[in-house]
Design a protein around this motif. Structure first.
Motif, PDB file in Angstrom:
ATOM      1  N   LEU A 286       0.872  -1.125  -0.003  1.00  0.00           N
ATOM      2  CA  LEU A 286      -0.128  -0.118   0.057  1.00  0.00           C
ATOM      3  C   LEU A 286       0.872   1.184  -0.033  1.00  0.00           C
ATOM      4  O   LEU A 286       1.946   1.149   0.747  1.00  0.00           O
ATOM      5  N   ASN A 287       0.289   2.491  -0.630  1.00  0.00           N
ATOM      6  CA  ASN A 287       0.984   3.467  -0.578  1.00  0.00           C
ATOM      7  C   ASN A 287       0.369   4.492   0.617  1.00  0.00           C
ATOM      8  O   ASN A 287      -0.620   3.733   0.940  1.00  0.00           O
ATOM      9  N   ALA A 288       0.723   5.514   0.976  1.00  0.00           N
ATOM     10  CA  ALA A 288       0.057   6.226   2.028  1.00  0.00           C
ATOM     11  C   ALA A 288      -1.315   6.312   1.882  1.00  0.00           C
ATOM     12  O   ALA A 288      -2.138   6.233   2.726  1.00  0.00           O
ATOM     13  N   GLU A 289      -1.726   6.682   0.751  1.00  0.00           N
ATOM     14  CA  GLU A 289      -3.117   7.171   0.460  1.00  0.00           C
ATOM     15  C   GLU A 289      -4.044   5.817   0.706  1.00  0.00           C
ATOM     16  O   GLU A 289      -4.787   5.972   1.327  1.00  0.00           O
ATOM     17  N   GLU A 290      -3.490   4.804  -0.133  1.00  0.00           N
ATOM     18  CA  GLU A 290      -4.474   3.584   0.230  1.00  0.00           C
ATOM     19  C   GLU A 290      -4.295   3.183   1.704  1.00  0.00           C
ATOM     20  O   GLU A 290      -5.407   2.412   2.273  1.00  0.00           O
ATOM     21  N   ALA A 291      -3.270   3.099   2.550  1.00  0.00           N
ATOM     22  CA  ALA A 291      -2.948   2.729   3.843  1.00  0.00           C
ATOM     23  C   ALA A 291      -4.188   3.468   4.741  1.00  0.00           C
ATOM     24  O   ALA A 291      -4.947   3.151   5.393  1.00  0.00           O
ATOM     25  N   ARG A 292      -4.118   4.935   4.369  1.00  0.00           N
ATOM     26  CA  ARG A 292      -5.209   5.773   5.114  1.00  0.00           C
ATOM     27  C   ARG A 292      -6.641   5.150   4.743  1.00  0.00           C
ATOM     28  O   ARG A 292      -7.379   5.097   5.644  1.00  0.00           O
ATOM     29  N   ARG A 293      -6.944   4.995   3.471  1.00  0.00           N
ATOM     30  CA  ARG A 293      -8.470   4.580   2.904  1.00  0.00           C
ATOM     31  C   ARG A 293      -8.701   3.340   3.609  1.00  0.00           C
ATOM     32  O   ARG A 293      -9.881   3.114   3.840  1.00  0.00           O
ATOM     33  N   TYR A 294      -7.978   2.381   3.727  1.00  0.00           N
ATOM     34  CA  TYR A 294      -8.235   1.053   4.249  1.00  0.00           C
ATOM     35  C   TYR A 294      -7.699   1.007   5.963  1.00  0.00           C
ATOM     36  O   TYR A 294      -8.030   0.015   6.573  1.00  0.00           O
ATOM     37  N   GLY A 295      -7.511   2.183   6.515  1.00  0.00           N
ATOM     38  CA  GLY A 295      -7.178   2.158   7.806  1.00  0.00           C
ATOM     39  C   GLY A 295      -5.958   1.447   8.447  1.00  0.00           C
ATOM     40  O   GLY A 295      -5.901   0.620   9.233  1.00  0.00           O
ATOM     41  N   ARG A 296      -5.071   1.186   7.548  1.00  0.00           N
ATOM     42  CA  ARG A 296      -3.794   0.493   7.904  1.00  0.00           C
ATOM     43  C   ARG A 296      -2.851   1.475   8.463  1.00  0.00           C
ATOM     44  O   ARG A 296      -2.884   2.492   8.231  1.00  0.00           O
ATOM     45  N   SER A 297      -2.084   0.949   9.193  1.00  0.00           N
ATOM     46  CA  SER A 297      -0.990   1.719  10.284  1.00  0.00           C
ATOM     47  C   SER A 297       0.142   2.208   9.303  1.00  0.00           C
ATOM     48  O   SER A 297       0.996   3.047   9.698  1.00  0.00           O
ATOM     49  N   ALA A 298       0.584   1.276   8.108  1.00  0.00           N
ATOM     50  CA  ALA A 298       1.749   1.701   7.688  1.00  0.00           C
ATOM     51  C   ALA A 298       1.494   1.527   6.013  1.00  0.00           C
ATOM     52  O   ALA A 298       0.893   0.594   5.571  1.00  0.00           O
TER      53      ALA A 298
END
Length: 130
Positions: free
Chosen positions: A87-99
């Motif tokens: 995941l890049n930062a945008e997708e990590a945020r979108r899916y609620g992932r920490s990194a």
């Protein structure tokens, strides 16, 4: 000649190393690479979270350095990446992932980018796969 290169296999697979060496040789010979496309397990070659053993070639690092130095268009299939937790930062945020594990110079995009590259290039060269 213009090449589009698609990598389907994981970093530890021999075809990943062959793909990198082919890309380097193509540029050394004066050819152009219109796009690198990382698909299926090939998305792991773009991940910054892959750690290679000390006695192994660090292909993700070599790919990253090569793409940066040559200023290549390097696309990672978003569907394949999401399925594998890349995941890049945008997708990590979108899916609620920490990194995030994907950063520049890689770009997440769809399979249409591979189709477009195949249409633009003189040759599509694929490495790895099932």
């Amino acid at each position: 000649m213009k090449f589009a290169i698609a990598l389907f296999s994981a970093p530890h697979a021999p075809s990943s190393r062959r793909a990198l060496r082919f890309a380097q040789a193509a540029l050394d010979a004066g050819h152009e690479i219109v796009r690198l496309f990382f698909y299926q397990d090939g998305v792991h070659s773009a991940s910054s979270s892959v750690i290679c053993a000390q006695d192994e070639l660090d292909l993700p690092s070599e790919w990253r350095q090569f793409v940066r130095e040559q200023r290549l268009d390097a696309v990672v299939c978003i569907a394949a990446a999401l399925r594998r937790g890349v995941l890049n930062a945008e997708e990590a945020r979108r899916y609620g992932r920490s990194a995030a594990s994907l950063e520049a110079p890689w770009e997440l995009s769809g399979l249409g980018q591979l189709h477009e590259a195949a249409q633009t290039a003189d040759r599509l060269v694929c490495f790895g796969g099932p």
